[in-house]
Design an enzyme around this catalytic site. Structure first.
Site, short mmCIF file in Angstrom:
data_model
loop_
_atom_site.label_atom_id
_atom_site.label_comp_id
_atom_site.label_asym_id
_atom_site.label_seq_id
_atom_site.Cartn_x
_atom_site.Cartn_y
_atom_site.Cartn_z
N ASP A 5 -10.36 19.75 -42.43
CA ASP A 5 -11.13 19.94 -43.65
C ASP A 5 -11.22 21.43 -43.92
O ASP A 5 -10.67 22.25 -43.18
CB ASP A 5 -12.50 19.28 -43.53
CG ASP A 5 -13.45 20.05 -42.62
OD1 ASP A 5 -12.95 20.76 -41.72
OD2 ASP A 5 -14.66 19.93 -42.79
N ASP B 162 -16.66 18.91 -39.82
CA ASP B 162 -18.03 19.21 -39.43
C ASP B 162 -19.05 18.35 -40.16
O ASP B 162 -20.18 18.24 -39.74
CB ASP B 162 -18.36 20.69 -39.66
CG ASP B 162 -18.22 21.09 -41.12
OD1 ASP B 162 -17.69 20.28 -41.92
OD2 ASP B 162 -18.62 22.22 -41.47
N VAL C 135 0.83 -1.20 0.00
CA VAL C 135 0.00 0.00 0.00
C VAL C 135 0.86 1.25 0.00
O VAL C 135 0.55 2.26 -0.63
CB VAL C 135 -0.96 -0.01 1.21
CG1 VAL C 135 -1.67 1.33 1.35
CG2 VAL C 135 -1.97 -1.14 1.07
N ALA C 136 2.00 1.20 0.70
CA ALA C 136 2.89 2.35 0.74
C ALA C 136 3.43 2.71 -0.64
O ALA C 136 3.69 3.88 -0.94
CB ALA C 136 4.05 2.07 1.70
#
Length: 919
Positions: free
Chosen positions: A337, A639, A290-291
């Site tokens: 584009d 778009d 965990v440490a």
């Protein structure tokens, strides 16, 4: 198509009805239910979204979450096996589980809110349409349309489905959303040769717009079976690419988790033979693991990226995926584009030529603001051209501004006339139209005949300059009517060529007086007087050039990828600065088809300016994939529906929010709400800043992980039976004292020179040598401090190592000193890591008040853990004396001084030795 046998576009009109099992009167009411059951609603398939519970479950697949969840489960098991039960083991199990749940909750909330904010309705399919059913004309919801329906269309209508024309009166359509081509294209009802349906001039397609004329057409495909739906499916099938940060964080997680497991297993193997109880030794090994795991990292990373998302949202850029924020910062190529992204998708007159003089026109788009330079000599020219238009201007209404109903070219003429002081509506009322000869593609002219207040007839003619000039016998030259000599004809031709060379679409206008009676077309369009030329274009967005320059300065290559004509594409590219050299490389879709992958890779490897024109959605995807093979981080802007597959396949898909199609917005991970290309530059700047800030808080987090691990290792190898810091204390540091300062570091503003650097390499490691060196340097100083205070307290007690228990006051004071030492040193560490080379005193210790507040909160929490009895019972801590805090503060000052000395050395060493880390 829904017909078998010969292709629908090759059939004569009368055979179209038979092929689609319908009639000129439309579908019979009795046939509707059968077709509705067979074909379903006329709408695109909605993107399949995972349920919220799946999104939440996905948060637990992170490797850190998996490791911690397993650790929590094992700890619960250990608690059950202990005799007697140790409350500390249960606390550890619950604490680890809470960490997992907290990280998952934060990540889920951030992702969920971003995704839902980005959702939009299917705006491309029109809400209603006009159809014939059983001979009766009806207005129906577009979703109720069926194959075999006969739709009625006119200028301004959106095409609701794929249709075959059966009646067409001077019809032209705008296919930009589907093909990327900005010019309106004519349509006919006549049969055409077999071939790709998209190239059939007698077909209309969902998502396109009728800009001129009237028509009737028979629906042959609806919903997902349309060409629009085909592109939608292509986009859905394209895999979503992982961002560079995703890849690097996953790699880091694997290494850290592997190291944590290995060290935990090693210490378990070392302590077990020493006679320690099995369960106790196992819990100790879990504590070590965990440490080493930075429990607060997932939450810190998610919220830091969310800060970047909010900063971009404030600049009208909506980011749907958190990790996309950072990926923008590593972009090396932007494939953009043209129509609607670099340009405004609104034709605009920019030059008027008359009598050998050019008259520039200011203003852009359909808003009639701007002026014609010296308008008096060209007012009659623009009046004549405006009278010869079928389009009309529509005043602004919420939420739309000025727009044009009809052909966009004619709309540009009407706006230019208004700028010159001509009121088209008033002129039409004063000289009403009595007859007209519509435009056709053969003669390339349109003519209208008007009667003035005195009853005289006048012809107004506009069209292609070459065609119109051949029908002129005179020219209006500086207010005088002169015979059209060869010299004047050559001057007109030269002016036309000059305007065309600038990428302008050129129209000529002419007029003549007509005798009474009913003039014929030949009479109307002969012996004309040329009034002049009108040059127009789809204007670039005003902010684009500066944005392109900024991208160039930042080392980002821009490649235009468009479905438009090469000459038009090059003209726009030059205007916005994408092309500056004399001869850019222009490649069409036909040439791309002829290139194999190796040849395409060679083409893209060339460093020159590149324009890809007349390309299909498949071409765009292929180009993006080829760039990615070369190691480029590719952003694609667009778009239209034709952009959607490439938007999804790219590392970063950027769609236009206001003018973009629903398909494009669905495929992209970033949506520009204001359609401003300049927002891309801002997003790249913020993205680079996010990456820098991520490295700052990684140094901050991992340096104290070393300070948590080293005392445990030191105590183990020194033979001390207990741990210098418990797993619960570590979790308190990681979540209680570290997350807020790490977030404050993640909110640091971009450095001034962030756009002066080239893009970082896609292969650059998150933990570079310089970053690891700095982690070890800062972590080593912290480790030295906490080990010193721990063993100093232990030795000062006079108790032998073997006699220590968890209840000894000296031990509780010692582990409290370790926890407080890490918290205090991290306060000074947070100040130190704000800069890489520059002194923190130069930017100001108080310049990030959030960081100071977060550090003070961490120290206040530590004080509560030290002094409050309830928290003392949970963490096994003891109250510290004022002298203890003074010692810890001294170690913190030492850390900051050492880091300032390191930065001073970096700033003052020989220039040839300087090798700045990518931090």
């Amino acid at each position: 198509m829904t017909t078998s046998g010969p292709a629908l576009q090759t059939l004569a009109t009368r055979d179209v009805f038979a092929a689609l099992d319908t009639s000129p009167r439309g579908l019979a009411p009795a046939d509707l239910s059968r077709r509705r059951e067979r074909y379903g609603p006329n709408e695109l398939p909605r993107a399949r979204r995972r349920g919220w519970w799946r999104d939440l479950a996905g948060q637990f697949t992170d490797l850190f979450a998996v490791v911690l969840a397993v650790a929590s489960g094992i700890t619960f098991l250990a608690y059950g096996l202990q005799e007697p039960h140790d409350a500390g083991t249960l606390q550890l199990a619950v604490a680890i589980l809470c960490v997992v749940l907290l990280n998952a909750g934060i990540g889920f909330v951030q992702e969920y809110s971003a995704e839902r904010t980005a959702e939009s309705l299917q705006a491309m399919v029109p809400h209603t349409c006009r159809v014939l059913r059983g001979g009766e004309r009806l207005e129906l919801p577009a979703r109720d349309l069926l194959p075999g329906d006969v739709v009625v269309l006119e200028a301004g209508d959106a095409v609701p489905a794929d249709c075959r024309l059966v009646e067409a009166h001077e019809v032209s359509v705008n296919n930009a959303a589907l093909t990327g081509e900005s010019d309106a294209v004519g349509r006919t009802r006549q049969p055409v040769a077999d071939g790709p349906v998209l190239e059939a001039r007698n077909c209309l397609f969902m998502g396109t717009d009728v800009v001129a004329g009237t028509a009737k057409a028979v629906v042959f495909a609806t919903g997902g079976e349309t060409e629009f739906g085909r592109i939608f499916r292509l986009a859905a099938a394209a895999p979503r690419q992982k961002t560079p940060l995703q890849i690097q964080v996953a790699s880091m997680a694997r290494r850290v988790a592997g190291a944590a497991l290995a060290i935990g297993a090693l210490l378990f193997a070392v302590r077990l033979p020493a006679g320690r109880p099995l369960v106790e030794t196992f819990v100790f090994a879990l504590g070590v693991m965990v440490a080493m795991v930075p429990e607060g990292l997932p939450a810190t990373l998610s919220v830091s990226l969310a800060i970047g998302v909010r900063r971009m949202a404030a600049r009208r850029a909506l980011v749907k995926k958190l990790l996309a924020v950072e990926a923008l910062g590593s972009t090396t190529v932007v494939c953009t584009d043209k129509t609607g992204t670099l340009t405004q998708a609104e034709m605009t007159v920019v030059q008027v030529w008359a009598g050998g003089v050019r008259h520039p026109v200011s203003g852009v788009g359909y808003t009639p603001t701007g002026e014609v330079t010296d308008p008096k000599p060209v007012r009659e020219l623009l009046r004549t051209a405006a009278l010869c238009c079928d389009a009309r201007m529509v005043p602004p209404s919420e939420p739309e501004g000025w727009r044009v109903l009809g052909d966009t070219t004619e709309g540009a003429v009407l706006v230019a006339a208004a700028k010159a002081g001509v009121d088209p509506a008033a002129e039409e009322a004063a000289t009403p139209r009595v007859t007209e000869f519509p435009f056709d593609s053969t003669r390339k002219l349109m003519s209208t005949v008007h009667r003035d207040a005195h009853g005289a007839l006048h012809a107004c003619v506009k069209g292609a300059p070459q065609e119109l000039l051949a029908r002129c016998t005179a020219v209006d030259w500086k207010g005088e009517r002169r015979p059209l000599t060869e010299e004047l004809r050559a001057a007109v031709i030269a002016a036309n060529d000059e305007l065309a060379s600038q990428g302008l679409r050129v129209l000529a206008a002419a007029s003549r007086d007509l005798p009474d009676g009913r003039p014929t077309q030949d009479e109307t369009e002969s012996e004309l007087t040329l009034l002049g030329l009108v040059g127009m274009l789809d204007p670039p967005r005003p902010e684009v050039r500066a944005a392109v320059d900024a991208c160039r300065h930042a080392g980002i290559r821009i490649v235009m990828v468009t479905g438009d004509h090469p000459l038009t594409a090059e003209a726009v590219a030059r205007r916005v600065g994408i092309v500056r050299g004399p001869e850019p490389t222009v490649v069409t879709g036909v040439r791309l088809d002829a290139l194999d992958d190796d040849a395409l890779d060679t083409l893209l490897a060339e460093s020159g300016e590149l324009l890809l024109c007349r390309v299909s959605p498949e071409h765009k995807m292929r180009v993006v994939a080829a760039l990615q093979r070369r190691g480029e981080v590719v952003a694609v802007t667009g778009d239209g529906a034709n952009d959607a597959p490439a938007l999804k396949h790219a590392d970063i898909g950027v769609a236009m929010g206001a003018s973009g199609t629903d398909v494009a917005r669905e495929a992209a991970v970033m949506v520009l709400l204001d359609d401003s290309f300049a927002s891309i530059t801002t997003a790249v700047r913020l993205g680079r800043s996010v990456y820098q800030n991520i490295r700052k808080f990684l140094i901050y987090l991992f340096s104290h992980n070393i300070a948590e691990l080293v005392p445990i290792l030191a105590a183990t190898f020194a033979g001390f039976p207990l741990v210098p810091i418990t797993a619960v204390q570590i979790l308190a540091i990681d979540l209680g004292s570290d997350v807020l300062p790490a977030l404050a570091l993640g909110a640091e503003p971009p450095e001034p020179d962030v756009m002066d650097r080239p893009p970082r390499s896609k292969n650059e490691r998150l933990f570079s040598t310089a970053v690891m060196g700095r982690i070890l340097f800062l972590g080593g100083i912290q480790s030295l401090g906490v080990c010193t205070v721990f063993f100093w307290h232990i030795h000062a007690s006079g108790i032998p190592y073997a006699d220590f228990t968890v209840h000894d006051t000296a031990y509780r004071e010692a582990i409290t000193m370790v926890q407080a030492g890490i918290v205090v040193s991290q306060f000074f560490n947070a100040l130190a890591v704000r800069t890489d080379r520059q002194s923190v005193f130069r930017i100001g210790l108080l310049s990030n008040p959030w960081l100071l507040a977060a550090g003070c909160f961490g120290i206040g929490l530590m004080a509560a853990i030290s002094y409050l009895p309830l928290l003392q019972a949970v963490f096994h801590t003891a109250p510290l004396a004022a002298s203890d805090w003074a010692v810890l503060a001294g170690f913190g000052v030492l850390l900051l001084a050492a880091e300032e000395a390191r930065k001073w050395w970096l700033r003052h060493r020989r220039p040839t030795d300087r090798k700045e880390g990518a931090q």
